[in-house]
Design an enzyme around this catalytic site. Sequence first.
Site, PDB file in Angstrom:
ATOM      1  N   ASP A 188      -4.875  -7.483  -7.628  1.00 47.28           N
ATOM      2  CA  ASP A 188      -5.117  -6.319  -6.191  1.00 47.28           C
ATOM      3  C   ASP A 188      -5.168  -4.958  -6.853  1.00 47.28           C
ATOM      4  O   ASP A 188      -5.275  -4.635  -8.202  1.00 47.28           O
ATOM      5  CB  ASP A 188      -4.036  -6.529  -5.271  1.00 47.28           C
ATOM      6  CG  ASP A 188      -3.988  -6.073  -3.859  1.00 47.28           C
ATOM      7  OD1 ASP A 188      -5.272  -5.422  -3.806  1.00 47.28           O
ATOM      8  OD2 ASP A 188      -3.502  -6.070  -3.449  1.00 47.28           O
ATOM      9  N   HIS A 191       0.765  -1.504   0.080  1.00 48.13           N
ATOM     10  CA  HIS A 191       0.119   0.418   0.245  1.00 48.13           C
ATOM     11  C   HIS A 191       0.815   1.443  -0.109  1.00 48.13           C
ATOM     12  O   HIS A 191       0.314   2.282  -0.564  1.00 48.13           O
ATOM     13  CB  HIS A 191      -0.289   0.296   1.521  1.00 48.13           C
ATOM     14  CG  HIS A 191      -2.209  -1.069   1.589  1.00 48.13           C
ATOM     15  ND1 HIS A 191      -1.559  -1.915   1.598  1.00 48.13           N
ATOM     16  CD2 HIS A 191      -2.834  -2.203   0.801  1.00 48.13           C
ATOM     17  CE1 HIS A 191      -2.698  -3.154   1.749  1.00 48.13           C
ATOM     18  NE2 HIS A 191      -3.462  -2.504   1.103  1.00 48.13           N
TER      19      HIS A 191
END
Length: 409
Positions: free
Chosen positions: A333, A258
Amino acid sequence: MPRRQGQSVPMPSHQQRRRPRAVVPLLAGLVVAAIVGGVWAATATPTSSHARATGGAATQPVAEPSAPPGPPACAAVVAGLSERDRLAQRLMVGVDAADPVGAAEIVRTAHVGGIFVGGKATALLRNDKLAAVQSAAALPVTVAVDDEGGRVQRIDKLDGSMPSARRMAASMTPEQVRAIGFERGRQLRARGVTMNFAPTVDVGARPAGSVIGDRAFSDDPDVVIRYARAFAEGQREAGVTVVLKHFPGHGHASGDSHKGRVSTPPQDRLERDDLRPYSALVGPGGPLADGSGVMVGHLDVPGLTDGLPASLTPAVYRLLRGEYGFDGLVITDDLGAMKAISNRFTLPRATVTALQAGADVALSSNVAPAGPVLDALERALADGTLSAADNDRAVARVLAAKGVCVDRS
């Protein structure tokens, strides 16, 4: 997926290019209506001409009613879609859960194949609001959430909290975890959710609050396999499509994708631990091989990814499809809000690269117009960057996963 719900990266606002929608053939239209309505249309038995003329019974025996038609071949349904609508089926985009009208409008205008419901707002998940989203589409829409338990949950404010994966494995039997998976799946389906990005099959024992941490069932691959299977089978029994993540393994990665680029151990090390759940669960003959998905993470694997994240690397998809024999739906993702991607690529470029590499579906949690991404995909298809044949095969997998058709390829 982003472990902090509701954080989306805004895209520049562009006027989405509109094209006339293709007319889906009558057969595909009937199938779509039947899916949304929950039943397959039956074939009526005609009345004989003598009976119609006299108003009485036919003198000849009346044929037995024919069986309800099953789903058509996916090739026929794909052929009835415009080029842009085929590409749109391969997108899963973020929607604002506080704005049900906006979510329906995204589906109505962009014709995307799926939506991701992030954040902590719940308006879209209450009062049957997702039914309006489905009604806005010509084809069923995949509605996905992250609902693992522990730190990563989506309906805990509505239906109660689940323990983390690590806590479940430490304090419960697989049978109890299967029951939790089923009950949560029943709750998700009742709210209109069709897909859960869970269970996490990453292998690791890092501190609970780290990027994977207590989202992993265990640092023992055999424990991960048993408990992930139990949770997944409960969800599937309730009618929810599960997606195992994060291939090829985030449990031993160097950091948080992230926040930026991260590396894993080399492939031979991953094969000893991180990749074993995929081999056991979704390989040929595995208990989750049919009807499940796999999410590919944004991970640098020495000797395999050659500087690109796994989600953008053809060799990673060949590994999953070839060596591990997985023939189901493969999803990236989040390409929009995770800095391992967004620090280096625009969303349109990342999406083209991921689909070219072998993903069936490109996921972005961004709440933004899909037009610029679809424009880039159309250009890529026109110049050969994306193979038309590969694109059609991926669309067929997407539609088959939604039950629209049967993939006979």
